[in-house]
Design an enzyme around this catalytic site. Structure first.
Site, PDB file in Angstrom:
ATOM      1  N   ASP A 154      61.779 -35.071   6.799  1.00 43.36           N
ATOM      2  CA  ASP A 154      62.944 -34.238   7.071  1.00 43.36           C
ATOM      3  C   ASP A 154      63.537 -33.650   5.791  1.00 43.36           C
ATOM      4  OD1 ASP A 154      65.181 -33.084   8.050  1.00 43.36           O
ATOM      5  OD2 ASP A 154      66.021 -34.882   8.958  1.00 43.36           O
ATOM      6  N   ASP A 160      68.308 -32.851   8.273  1.00 38.25           N
ATOM      7  CA  ASP A 160      68.991 -32.311   9.446  1.00 38.25           C
ATOM      8  C   ASP A 160      68.166 -32.489  10.724  1.00 38.25           C
ATOM      9  OD1 ASP A 160      66.941 -30.621   8.838  1.00 38.25           O
ATOM     10  OD2 ASP A 160      68.129 -28.800   8.693  1.00 38.25           O
ATOM     11  N   HIS A 220      57.139 -25.078  22.686  1.00 39.19           N
ATOM     12  CA  HIS A 220      56.258 -23.981  23.090  1.00 39.19           C
ATOM     13  C   HIS A 220      57.086 -22.765  23.558  1.00 39.19           C
ATOM     14  CE1 HIS A 220      52.699 -21.939  24.292  1.00 39.19           C
ATOM     15  NE2 HIS A 220      53.041 -21.912  25.563  1.00 39.19           N
ATOM     16  N   ASP A 254      55.285 -27.312  18.979  1.00 37.74           N
ATOM     17  CA  ASP A 254      54.616 -26.840  20.198  1.00 37.74           C
ATOM     18  C   ASP A 254      53.549 -27.853  20.590  1.00 37.74           C
ATOM     19  OD1 ASP A 254      53.000 -25.529  22.104  1.00 37.74           O
ATOM     20  OD2 ASP A 254      53.348 -23.566  21.178  1.00 37.74           O
ATOM     21  N   ASP A 282      62.678 -30.152   2.773  1.00 39.67           N
ATOM     22  CA  ASP A 282      63.193 -28.783   2.595  1.00 39.67           C
ATOM     23  C   ASP A 282      64.560 -28.775   1.920  1.00 39.67           C
ATOM     24  OD1 ASP A 282      64.785 -29.787   4.583  1.00 39.67           O
ATOM     25  OD2 ASP A 282      64.259 -28.301   6.087  1.00 39.67           O
ATOM     26  N   SER A 333      52.801 -17.097  24.302  1.00 40.16           N
ATOM     27  CA  SER A 333      51.778 -17.900  24.974  1.00 40.16           C
ATOM     28  C   SER A 333      50.701 -16.955  25.532  1.00 40.16           C
ATOM     29  CB  SER A 333      52.417 -18.760  26.063  1.00 40.16           C
ATOM     30  OG  SER A 333      51.530 -19.748  26.488  1.00 40.16           O
TER      31      SER A 333
END
Ligand SMILES: *[C@@H]1O[C@H](CO)[C@@H](O)[C@H](O)[C@H]1NC(C)=O
Ligand SMILES: *[C@@H]1O[C@H](CO)[C@@H](O)[C@H](O)[C@H]1NC(C)=O
Ligand SMILES: *[C@@H]1O[C@H](CO)[C@@H](O)[C@H](O)[C@H]1NC(C)=O
Ligand SMILES: *[C@@H]1O[C@H](CO)[C@@H](O)[C@H](O)[C@H]1NC(C)=O
Length: 486
Positions: free
Chosen positions: A250, A257, A403, A367, A253, A183
């Site tokens: 979801d 999961d 984040h 984030d 990929d 950050s």
């Protein structure tokens, strides 16, 4: 050099750092014994949780000023007595803190436990959690010296002081020096790579607040959209849209999961406007998803865009009522006035590369404070500016991570991998990650350096195994974002 003689050296007279342009005002040094702390998962961003018991270290604080500026900055260093590994690890700040806040101390303690000498600076802000107490000398008048200290100058001072303190205490300089920050700490890491390319051998710059001069305005953007259209969707409409995105994307990929690996691919496949009119359960009532909710969801994902669809910034703040035009003009003015001081968007990292530095960025794809798109954009710009970017800079997008910390993807091996890259030339081609899935089972998968994405090999048979995952190339998507309908 026995521990006794090291501990004996933990007195102020051992330390006398010299920093060009600065004058040391005082040094405090005292031996801390029986130090204990539990560092939770994620608090060190790129290194594991630790339980510290009865540790011993020399706690050195150098207080200095830049004569004529009226400033007073503290650099605090923790020097392990029993297990120094010959290295320095500096910890970054967060929010409007240059350092010396809770997460910096978790970093210091963890580094000390792992054998590193470590440092943190308060940048002359004395631990202020926000800018209110120092940013203005008087109404309308920015404290430029303090802003410059915070933005860049204190960072190089910290590196010089940290190395000097190490040399005075152990009798030799650190063999390698590292930066670990997220950050604000990520912004600081990029500032170091850009402006002080020889300060550190390796830098972790997580979820960096790259476009800080504009950072103030981003989280205001969804609210700005709501004010502009004068509609305020129910929170459960937005939750329903988020749930729909996850279920739609979801599996992209190779494994369902709860984790969306490829957000770009997902936003191409997913149009929140398709959900308008769908009935959702809001606890004690049901509502239909409104067009306003779709607009706000899209705005939150995409950050601020201009009327022509260009991305302006990827920021965060809160403002009263202003019009769209006023917002854009505010962004422009902020960039002009503060950009050269505090932004860290310079893609020319050639000096850092030449100095042999290695840089790792990571950014959580969930984030909601600093959008990951900004880090992606910066990485692409560096790769256009400097040849063979992967030789010295890699960027890990982290599905499911919020984040800096939190969520099923904490990249806890990255710091060790940065060190292996710097010291042994072993570049991180992927990074292992382990978490509990929704059923409470341990799930192992990998994180991949951009633009590669993790893919599950279904014939491998066990999704919990790291070796069933691989990083695969994806076509880079530099798509233009559509301007939300206003
Ligand atoms: C402090 O640490 C020493 C050395 O590890 C240990 O012998 C002693 O019991 C500790 N004291 C307390 C109060 O924990
Ligand atoms: C280290 O020293 C600083 C400055 O004297 C002090 O504020 C801080 O509390 C000390 N930390 C520990 C863990 O003793
Ligand atoms: C529904 O629940 C919310 C939050 O629990 C409450 O604020 C609201 O008053 C309730 N509405 C009705 C109609 O009961
Ligand atoms: C997938 O896993 C199977 C079984 O372990 C293996 O034979 C195959 O080579 C793997 N495919 C890829 C693309 O890695």
């Amino acid at each position: 050099m026995g521990s006794t003689s090291l501990a004996d050296g933990c007195v102020p007279t051992t330390f006398s750092p010299t920093i060009f342009g600065a004058e040391v005002l005082s040094v405090s040094a005292s031996l801390v014994t029986n130090y204990s702390l539990d560092i939770p998962d994620g608090f060190r961003f790129t290194a594991p949780a630790r339980k510290i018991r009865d540790a011993q270290f020399c706690n050195v604080t150098v207080t200095y000023t830049h004569p004529g500026y009226g400033d007073k900055i503290n650099v605090e260093s923790w020097l392990p007595i029993d297990n120094w590994n010959g290295r320095l690890q500096a910890e970054g700040g967060g929010g409007w803190a240059a350092g010396r806040f809770e997460l910096s101390y978790a970093g210091l303690a963890g580094a000390m436990f792992d054998g590193y000498a470590s440092t943190t600076t308060d940048g002359g802000l004395w631990g202020s959690p926000d800018a209110d107490s120092w940013a203005l000398k008087s109404p309308g008048n920015v404290d430029w010296y303090t802003l410059e200290n915070f933005a860049s100058r204190c960072l190089n001072d910290q590196a010089i002081i940290g190395k000097s303190v190490v040399e005075s205490f152990y009798g030799r300089p650190p063999s390698y020096s590292y930066w670990n920050g997220c950050s604000q700490g990520g912004r600081q890491g990029l500032m170091l790579a850009q402006r002080f390319p020889k300060a550190y051998d390796g830098i972790v710059a997580g979820a960096p607040a790259i476009y800080w001069s504009n950072n103030m305005l981003n989280s205001y953007w969804p609210e700005h959209i709501m004010r502009t259209i004068n509609e305020y969707p129910n929170v459960c409409e937005l939750d329903a849209i988020t749930a729909a995105v996850i279920s739609k994307c979801d599996g992209l990929d190779g494994l369902t999961d709860g984790i969306v690996e490829n957000v770009d691919e997902c936003t191409k496949k997913f149009n929140p406007y398709d959900l308008v009119g769908t009935t959702v359960d809001c606890g004690n009532t049901t509502v239909k998803i409104t067009k306003a909710a779709a607009q706000v969801a899209k705005a939150a994902w995409e950050g601020i865009v201009s009327p022509t669809g260009e991305h302006l910034v990827y920021p965060n703040f809160n403002l009263a009522d202003i019009t769209h035009e006023e917002l854009l003009s505010l962004l422009h003015a902020s960039k002009q006035e503060y950009g050269s001081i505090i932004d860290t968007a310079d893609p020319d990292l050639s000096e850092f590369k030449k100095a042999g530095g290695k840089l790792l960025s990571f950014h959580g794809l969930t984030d909601n404070i600093i959008p990951p798109k900004g880090t992606e954009q910066y990485y692409r710009e560096v790769s256009k500016k400097v040849d063979n970017v992967e030789d010295f800079y890699r960027y890990f997008e982290i599905p499911g991570l919020a984040h800096c910390l939190g969520g099923p993807g904490q990249p806890e091996s990255l710091f060790a991998q940065l060190q292996a890259w710097v010291e042994d030339g072993v570049a991180p081609d992927s990074s292992p990650v382990s978490f509990s899935n929704s059923k409470g089972e341990t799930q192992n998968r990998i994180l991949c350096p951009y633009p590669r994405k993790a893919k599950y090999n279904s014939s491998c048979g066990n999704a919990a195994k790291e070796e069933c995952w691989s990083c695969v190339a994806q076509k880079s998507t530099e798509s233009k974002i559509q301007h939300p309908e206003l």
